[in-house]
Design a protein around this motif. Sequence first.
Motif, PDB file in Angstrom:
ATOM      1  N   SER A 176      61.600  48.360   0.212  1.00  0.00           N
ATOM      2  CA  SER A 176      62.359  48.567   1.449  1.00  0.00           C
ATOM      3  C   SER A 176      62.897  49.988   1.568  1.00  0.00           C
ATOM      4  O   SER A 176      62.773  50.619   2.637  1.00  0.00           O
ATOM      5  CB  SER A 176      63.509  47.560   1.526  1.00  0.00           C
ATOM      6  OG  SER A 176      64.292  47.595   0.339  1.00  0.00           O
TER       7      SER A 176
ATOM      8  N   TRP B 157      65.859  38.373  16.544  1.00  0.00           N
ATOM      9  CA  TRP B 157      66.683  38.771  15.392  1.00  0.00           C
ATOM     10  C   TRP B 157      67.196  40.203  15.512  1.00  0.00           C
ATOM     11  O   TRP B 157      66.485  41.113  15.935  1.00  0.00           O
ATOM     12  CB  TRP B 157      65.971  38.625  14.058  1.00  0.00           C
ATOM     13  CG  TRP B 157      65.600  37.230  13.677  1.00  0.00           C
ATOM     14  CD1 TRP B 157      66.042  36.065  14.260  1.00  0.00           C
ATOM     15  CD2 TRP B 157      64.717  36.841  12.630  1.00  0.00           C
ATOM     16  NE1 TRP B 157      65.475  34.981  13.637  1.00  0.00           N
ATOM     17  CE2 TRP B 157      64.659  35.421  12.626  1.00  0.00           C
ATOM     18  CE3 TRP B 157      63.976  37.546  11.688  1.00  0.00           C
ATOM     19  CZ2 TRP B 157      63.883  34.704  11.716  1.00  0.00           C
ATOM     20  CZ3 TRP B 157      63.203  36.838  10.787  1.00  0.00           C
ATOM     21  CH2 TRP B 157      63.161  35.427  10.800  1.00  0.00           C
TER      22      TRP B 157
ATOM     23  N   MET C 257      63.471  43.595   1.190  1.00  0.00           N
ATOM     24  CA  MET C 257      62.153  43.336   0.648  1.00  0.00           C
ATOM     25  C   MET C 257      61.771  44.387  -0.398  1.00  0.00           C
ATOM     26  O   MET C 257      62.359  45.465  -0.463  1.00  0.00           O
ATOM     27  CB  MET C 257      61.115  43.332   1.781  1.00  0.00           C
ATOM     28  CG  MET C 257      61.392  42.294   2.855  1.00  0.00           C
ATOM     29  SD  MET C 257      61.355  40.601   2.208  1.00  0.00           S
ATOM     30  CE  MET C 257      59.593  40.394   1.937  1.00  0.00           C
TER      31      MET C 257
ATOM     32  N   TYR D 223      66.678  30.886   5.457  1.00  0.00           N
ATOM     33  CA  TYR D 223      66.215  30.311   6.712  1.00  0.00           C
ATOM     34  C   TYR D 223      66.903  28.961   6.922  1.00  0.00           C
ATOM     35  O   TYR D 223      67.469  28.385   5.990  1.00  0.00           O
ATOM     36  CB  TYR D 223      64.702  30.153   6.703  1.00  0.00           C
ATOM     37  CG  TYR D 223      63.968  31.480   6.675  1.00  0.00           C
ATOM     38  CD1 TYR D 223      63.619  32.135   7.848  1.00  0.00           C
ATOM     39  CD2 TYR D 223      63.646  32.086   5.462  1.00  0.00           C
ATOM     40  CE1 TYR D 223      62.962  33.358   7.828  1.00  0.00           C
ATOM     41  CE2 TYR D 223      62.986  33.304   5.422  1.00  0.00           C
ATOM     42  CZ  TYR D 223      62.648  33.938   6.606  1.00  0.00           C
ATOM     43  OH  TYR D 223      62.006  35.150   6.570  1.00  0.00           O
TER      44      TYR D 223
ATOM     45  N   VAL E 112      71.306  39.541   5.126  1.00  0.00           N
ATOM     46  CA  VAL E 112      69.929  40.013   5.015  1.00  0.00           C
ATOM     47  C   VAL E 112      69.509  40.088   3.558  1.00  0.00           C
ATOM     48  O   VAL E 112      70.330  40.239   2.649  1.00  0.00           O
ATOM     49  CB  VAL E 112      69.730  41.395   5.680  1.00  0.00           C
ATOM     50  CG1 VAL E 112      70.029  41.316   7.163  1.00  0.00           C
ATOM     51  CG2 VAL E 112      70.578  42.464   5.013  1.00  0.00           C
TER      52      VAL E 112
ATOM     53  N   TYR F  67      56.241  47.454   9.963  1.00  0.00           N
ATOM     54  CA  TYR F  67      55.459  46.458   9.245  1.00  0.00           C
ATOM     55  C   TYR F  67      54.942  47.089   7.955  1.00  0.00           C
ATOM     56  O   TYR F  67      54.350  48.169   8.002  1.00  0.00           O
ATOM     57  CB  TYR F  67      54.281  45.959  10.086  1.00  0.00           C
ATOM     58  CG  TYR F  67      53.506  44.882   9.375  1.00  0.00           C
ATOM     59  CD1 TYR F  67      53.928  43.553   9.435  1.00  0.00           C
ATOM     60  CD2 TYR F  67      52.373  45.195   8.616  1.00  0.00           C
ATOM     61  CE1 TYR F  67      53.228  42.568   8.762  1.00  0.00           C
ATOM     62  CE2 TYR F  67      51.683  44.215   7.934  1.00  0.00           C
ATOM     63  CZ  TYR F  67      52.105  42.895   8.014  1.00  0.00           C
ATOM     64  OH  TYR F  67      51.430  41.913   7.335  1.00  0.00           O
TER      65      TYR F  67
ATOM     66  N   VAL G 182      64.629  40.571   5.705  1.00  0.00           N
ATOM     67  CA  VAL G 182      64.421  39.218   6.226  1.00  0.00           C
ATOM     68  C   VAL G 182      65.752  38.493   6.121  1.00  0.00           C
ATOM     69  O   VAL G 182      66.676  38.964   5.460  1.00  0.00           O
ATOM     70  CB  VAL G 182      63.327  38.460   5.434  1.00  0.00           C
ATOM     71  CG1 VAL G 182      61.977  39.139   5.592  1.00  0.00           C
ATOM     72  CG2 VAL G 182      63.710  38.328   3.963  1.00  0.00           C
TER      73      VAL G 182
ATOM     74  N   VAL H  23      58.137  44.284   7.136  1.00  0.00           N
ATOM     75  CA  VAL H  23      59.553  44.368   7.473  1.00  0.00           C
ATOM     76  C   VAL H  23      60.350  44.863   6.275  1.00  0.00           C
ATOM     77  O   VAL H  23      59.972  44.668   5.118  1.00  0.00           O
ATOM     78  CB  VAL H  23      60.094  43.006   7.949  1.00  0.00           C
ATOM     79  CG1 VAL H  23      59.430  42.604   9.252  1.00  0.00           C
ATOM     80  CG2 VAL H  23      59.920  41.937   6.882  1.00  0.00           C
TER      81      VAL H  23
ATOM     82  N   GLY I 196      63.637  44.249  10.807  1.00  0.00           N
ATOM     83  CA  GLY I 196      63.349  42.862  10.463  1.00  0.00           C
ATOM     84  C   GLY I 196      63.384  42.054  11.738  1.00  0.00           C
ATOM     85  O   GLY I 196      64.217  42.311  12.615  1.00  0.00           O
ATOM     86  N   ARG I 197      62.497  41.102  11.887  1.00  0.00           N
ATOM     87  CA  ARG I 197      62.442  40.379  13.154  1.00  0.00           C
ATOM     88  C   ARG I 197      61.611  39.117  13.007  1.00  0.00           C
ATOM     89  O   ARG I 197      60.884  38.923  12.034  1.00  0.00           O
ATOM     90  CB  ARG I 197      61.801  41.241  14.237  1.00  0.00           C
ATOM     91  CG  ARG I 197      60.380  41.632  13.884  1.00  0.00           C
ATOM     92  CD  ARG I 197      59.660  42.357  14.982  1.00  0.00           C
ATOM     93  NE  ARG I 197      58.338  42.773  14.556  1.00  0.00           N
ATOM     94  CZ  ARG I 197      57.261  42.720  15.324  1.00  0.00           C
ATOM     95  NH1 ARG I 197      57.343  42.240  16.546  1.00  0.00           N
ATOM     96  NH2 ARG I 197      56.096  43.135  14.869  1.00  0.00           N
ATOM     97  N   LYS I 198      61.726  38.266  14.027  1.00  0.00           N
ATOM     98  CA  LYS I 198      60.835  37.118  14.169  1.00  0.00           C
ATOM     99  C   LYS I 198      59.958  37.374  15.380  1.00  0.00           C
ATOM    100  O   LYS I 198      60.443  37.479  16.508  1.00  0.00           O
ATOM    101  CB  LYS I 198      61.625  35.831  14.349  1.00  0.00           C
ATOM    102  CG  LYS I 198      60.742  34.607  14.487  1.00  0.00           C
ATOM    103  CD  LYS I 198      61.563  33.330  14.533  1.00  0.00           C
ATOM    104  CE  LYS I 198      60.656  32.111  14.596  1.00  0.00           C
ATOM    105  NZ  LYS I 198      61.431  30.844  14.612  1.00  0.00           N
TER     106      LYS I 198
END
Length: 518
Positions: A361, A412, A358, A478, A355, A469, A474, A471, A385-387
């Motif tokens: 955070s 995620w 951010m 990717y 991870v 929100y 992340v 997040v 954190g998520r998609k």
Amino acid sequence: MSVGVSKHEHVLPYFLGLIENLRYPKDRIRVSFYLTKNPPEPEDQAEVLIKKWVQEVTKHYLSVSLELTSSDQNWKETALQWSRRKSCSHAFITTADHFLMENSLRKLIALDKVVVSPLLNAPFGNYSNVHGVLDDDYVYRVEMESIRIYFLYGPYLINLKHKDASYLTFDSDNLRNYNGRQDPIYIFAFSAYSMQIPIFVDNKFFYGYFLDSTYYSHNYHKKLLSYFLSNLVSEFGTISFPHSSYIEPSYPPPSRFGFDKIYLINLKRRPERLRRMELVFKLLGIDYTLFEAVDGKHLAPEELEEIEFMPGYQDPYYKRPMKKGEIGCFLSHYRIWEDVVKNSYSRVIVFEDDVRFMENSTIELNEMVEDLMKMRTEWDFIYLGRKKMSPHGDEFFEPGHRYLSTVGYSYWTLGYALSLNGASKLIHADPLSRLLAIDEFLPIMYDKHPNKEWASYFPSRNLLAYAVYPVVVVPERYTHQPGYVSDTEDSFVFEETFDRGENEKETISSTLHYKDEF
């Protein structure tokens, strides 16, 4: 090199480390520090650190000095005049807000300008040392050039060998007919303009970063440095940003942010990830407990005996059964849920070891807990954190909360908060007897999964789930980015023939697939 310093004690170990790493002969560099403090202020930590550094490195440099200045003194003019008296070929006037890469001085000198400044990017957003002067195309290097400007925040490289440089000044007393602001940077710009001396900024090379201590509060500047450094570690590894050989950095006190435990899931055969996350947590002040992941590549027979796959389950995108890595991932999280229930932890956080944290955070985590306590919100599970897989517009902020939102179909498990009640619900659903990917199981449990057939296997879909929100975390990388590695995705589809009962056997697909980004 002349350096303006104020309340920079948290920055100095890294700033001084970068000075030490400059690829320029040390025996040709004079370093002078100008520490702003108003008498009779006592010796502060910044002064202590600089004095220690000066004592340690004096033998390596042409000269090293420290001068104390008050806030009403013009330290930039003092630095410029000092450079002239010392017959320096160049004056480099900077502050501890400017983090220079190792080749910066050589690159700037090679440009052969009377006055030139490097473009320095802030670690987050489009802020830079040319903010408000040049547009985003220049900041993001869509346009790459040495461009003439009429105003400069710094740092300044001034070629003192050039005859025109003698007219440059930061002091209005040295100018005729100056009626502008008394800020030294405006005075310098006017002096250059009056003598038709061009001022340039260059972005053809990545020179470094800018953490503006004048723009942020002192406490937030400390946090910003931690977020910045942790992101560098996530991107480039544990040696991505050197600190001084003589000054050790300080770290925030470790915290669990009001949670009983913070788990870090790590595969034993991924020690490099653990080293990276250890430093990230140290920088951010996160008190964690290491939890060894179940390795999908080496599933033990007893681990396989406790699972049954959901009949007919196939990945919704690639139409394949579960991979070994997905089984290991699910079992890793399931073991944590069991540990939460066993120890009656009221609330925990779970992080995977890939991870990236951010900006803001840790602030967000603290304030999220404050809001949960103040509003007495009942919750079981919170995505950190998520998609988001569901359409936009179907999620809403919870009243009285700064970050908490309702949640739709999401993927995620890289970071989430979990309550004791939530862990109990997940275990009591008996997911190992109808196993599917954990990304699909969790939305089923909070009744937001679009596949109603799968959902029907779990009649108690009452997990109280939310998301934050923006997040908190992340993915470190990717799937389309260089260096991406996933032990979940880069594994074989499960292939095994094993007993399903006394007279029944089932063979799982032997096809090998790799899963790309959705």
